[in-house]
Design a protein around this motif. Structure first.
Motif, short mmCIF file in Angstrom:
data_model
loop_
_atom_site.label_atom_id
_atom_site.label_comp_id
_atom_site.label_asym_id
_atom_site.label_seq_id
_atom_site.Cartn_x
_atom_site.Cartn_y
_atom_site.Cartn_z
N ILE A 1 47.64 -65.11 13.01
CA ILE A 1 47.90 -63.72 13.41
C ILE A 1 48.95 -63.16 12.46
N ASP A 2 48.55 -62.15 11.70
CA ASP A 2 49.44 -61.52 10.72
C ASP A 2 50.28 -60.46 11.42
N LEU A 3 51.59 -60.66 11.38
CA LEU A 3 52.51 -59.73 12.05
C LEU A 3 53.12 -58.72 11.07
N THR A 4 52.55 -58.65 9.87
CA THR A 4 53.02 -57.62 8.92
C THR A 4 52.89 -56.24 9.57
N THR A 5 51.72 -56.03 10.21
CA THR A 5 51.55 -54.86 11.07
C THR A 5 51.88 -55.29 12.49
N PRO A 6 52.83 -54.62 13.16
CA PRO A 6 53.21 -55.03 14.52
C PRO A 6 52.02 -55.09 15.48
N LYS A 7 52.13 -55.97 16.43
CA LYS A 7 51.08 -56.19 17.42
C LYS A 7 51.59 -55.86 18.82
N VAL A 8 50.63 -55.74 19.76
CA VAL A 8 50.96 -55.43 21.15
C VAL A 8 50.60 -56.62 22.04
N MET A 9 51.51 -56.95 22.92
CA MET A 9 51.29 -57.96 23.95
C MET A 9 51.22 -57.26 25.30
N GLY A 10 50.05 -57.32 25.93
CA GLY A 10 49.88 -56.69 27.23
C GLY A 10 50.36 -57.58 28.35
N ILE A 11 51.05 -56.99 29.31
CA ILE A 11 51.63 -57.74 30.42
C ILE A 11 50.64 -57.83 31.58
N LEU A 12 50.44 -59.04 32.09
CA LEU A 12 49.64 -59.25 33.30
C LEU A 12 50.45 -60.11 34.26
N THR B 1 58.04 -45.28 25.40
CA THR B 1 57.52 -44.97 24.07
C THR B 1 58.64 -44.65 23.09
N VAL B 2 59.64 -43.92 23.56
CA VAL B 2 60.79 -43.60 22.71
C VAL B 2 61.50 -44.88 22.27
N MET B 3 61.76 -45.77 23.22
CA MET B 3 62.47 -47.01 22.89
C MET B 3 61.62 -47.92 22.02
N ASN B 4 60.32 -47.96 22.24
CA ASN B 4 59.44 -48.76 21.39
C ASN B 4 59.42 -48.23 19.96
N THR B 5 59.49 -46.92 19.81
CA THR B 5 59.55 -46.31 18.48
C THR B 5 60.79 -46.78 17.74
N ILE B 6 61.92 -46.74 18.41
CA ILE B 6 63.18 -47.18 17.81
C ILE B 6 63.11 -48.66 17.45
N ALA B 7 62.55 -49.46 18.37
CA ALA B 7 62.43 -50.91 18.12
C ALA B 7 61.60 -51.20 16.88
N LEU B 8 60.49 -50.48 16.72
CA LEU B 8 59.64 -50.67 15.54
C LEU B 8 60.39 -50.30 14.26
N GLN B 9 61.13 -49.22 14.31
CA GLN B 9 61.88 -48.79 13.13
C GLN B 9 62.98 -49.78 12.75
N LYS B 10 63.39 -50.59 13.73
CA LYS B 10 64.44 -51.57 13.49
C LYS B 10 63.89 -52.99 13.31
N GLY B 11 62.56 -53.10 13.17
CA GLY B 11 61.99 -54.39 12.77
C GLY B 11 61.20 -55.17 13.79
N ALA B 12 60.96 -54.63 14.99
CA ALA B 12 60.18 -55.36 15.99
C ALA B 12 58.76 -55.59 15.48
N LYS B 13 58.23 -56.79 15.74
CA LYS B 13 56.88 -57.15 15.30
C LYS B 13 55.89 -57.26 16.45
N ILE B 14 56.39 -57.41 17.66
CA ILE B 14 55.52 -57.43 18.84
C ILE B 14 56.15 -56.56 19.92
N LEU B 15 55.36 -55.67 20.49
CA LEU B 15 55.81 -54.88 21.65
C LEU B 15 55.14 -55.46 22.88
N ARG B 16 55.94 -55.89 23.83
CA ARG B 16 55.42 -56.43 25.09
C ARG B 16 55.45 -55.30 26.12
N VAL B 17 54.26 -54.87 26.56
CA VAL B 17 54.19 -53.62 27.33
C VAL B 17 53.21 -53.69 28.49
N HIS B 18 53.39 -52.76 29.43
CA HIS B 18 52.42 -52.54 30.50
C HIS B 18 51.32 -51.58 30.04
#
Length: 272
Positions: free
Chosen positions: A10-21, A240-257
């Protein structure tokens, strides 16, 4: 930057999404929503269609002061869901959200491919050895204490510095055990005040010095809805606002509902 999920890179060069269940009756946002097969499959299908790379299954609520759940009960909640998901969506990359090594082992043996540990091995001395034997990606989160005690332990002189030291020690230990694929999660909401959560987010880019993928999980958390004076149910825009900031600061996976909105965020930020 890649992680190996049972031979699938799994290439994380482009950030990925982890869905919460969450398959718990008491999770802070979606507790009890997915208590039958139809609702589980409907939600998993929705998240996969919307673009989730991973599905993170949790069978023990880790919200502050969450009720204790036995190891046996956690496994009994988890296993049928893993089988159900993989029977209907066999290509799904499942992450198991647990801090117990036996639950991790059973989860991987039943088809999951990632372990997401809120304690980074602190709550089970056998966890890292187990992960090393399983040879699966391991997400290590920052937390002090346990879900029942963590909010009384939010005491730091310099939270960012102390967290970097924590992760440096955890990474060194994991490497000694022979764990190859490591990811870090700052643990927003875990043993941190609202103000401390924002301080960590403000300094998130510093965690890139660890040279590991950063997972961020702020979805509908109290640091958002308490700040804007709403509720978890009405905190999607803030998420969404906080995820945007996280991506700009280097996050590679967003864990979200909410996978669709997270995917849109990634697509937009990638254009900058």
């Amino acid at each position: 930057m890649t992680i190996n999920c049972f031979g699938k890179l799994i290439d994380l060069t482009t950030p990925k999404v982890m869905g919460i269940l969450n398959v718990t009756p008491n999770s802070f946002y979606d507790g009890g929503k997915y208590s039958d097969e139809k609702s589980v499959l409907s939600q998993v299908e929705k998240m996969l269609i919307e673009g989730a790379t991973f599905i993170d299954i949790g069978a023990y609520s880790s919200k502050p002061n969450a009720a204790f759940v036995s190891e046996i009960e956690e496994i009994e909640r988890l296993n049928p869901i893993i089988h159900l998901v993989l029977n209907h969506f066999p290509e799904t990359l499942i992450s198991v959200d647990t801090f117990r090594s036996k639950v991790a082992k059973v989860g991987i043996e039943n088809g999951a491919c990632i372990i997401n540990d809120i304690s980074a091995g602190s709550l089970d001395a056998a966890m890292m050895e187990t992960i090393a034997k399983l040879q699966v990606p391991y997400i290590m989160m920052h937390m002090k204490g346990n879900p029942q005690t963590m909010q009384s332990l939010a005491n730091y002189e310099n939270i960012t510095k102390e967290m970097l030291f924590y992760f440096s020690e955890k990474v060194a230990l994991a490497r000694r055990f022979g764990i190859s694929d490591l990811l870090i999660d700052p643990g927003f909401g875990f043993a941190k005040t609202k103000e401390q959560n924002f301080e960590v987010m403000n300094n998130l880019e510093l965690f890139q010095m660890l040279e590991l993928p950063i997972l961020v999980g702020v979805s509908r958390k109290s640091m958002i809805y308490k700040t804007i004076g709403t509720s978890a149910e009405d905190a999607l825009n803030g998420t969404t606002v906080m995820n945007t900031i996280a991506l700009q600061k280097g996050a590679k996976i967003l864990r979200v509902h909410d996978v669709k909105e997270a995917m849109e965020t990634i697509k937009l930020v990638s254009q900058l």
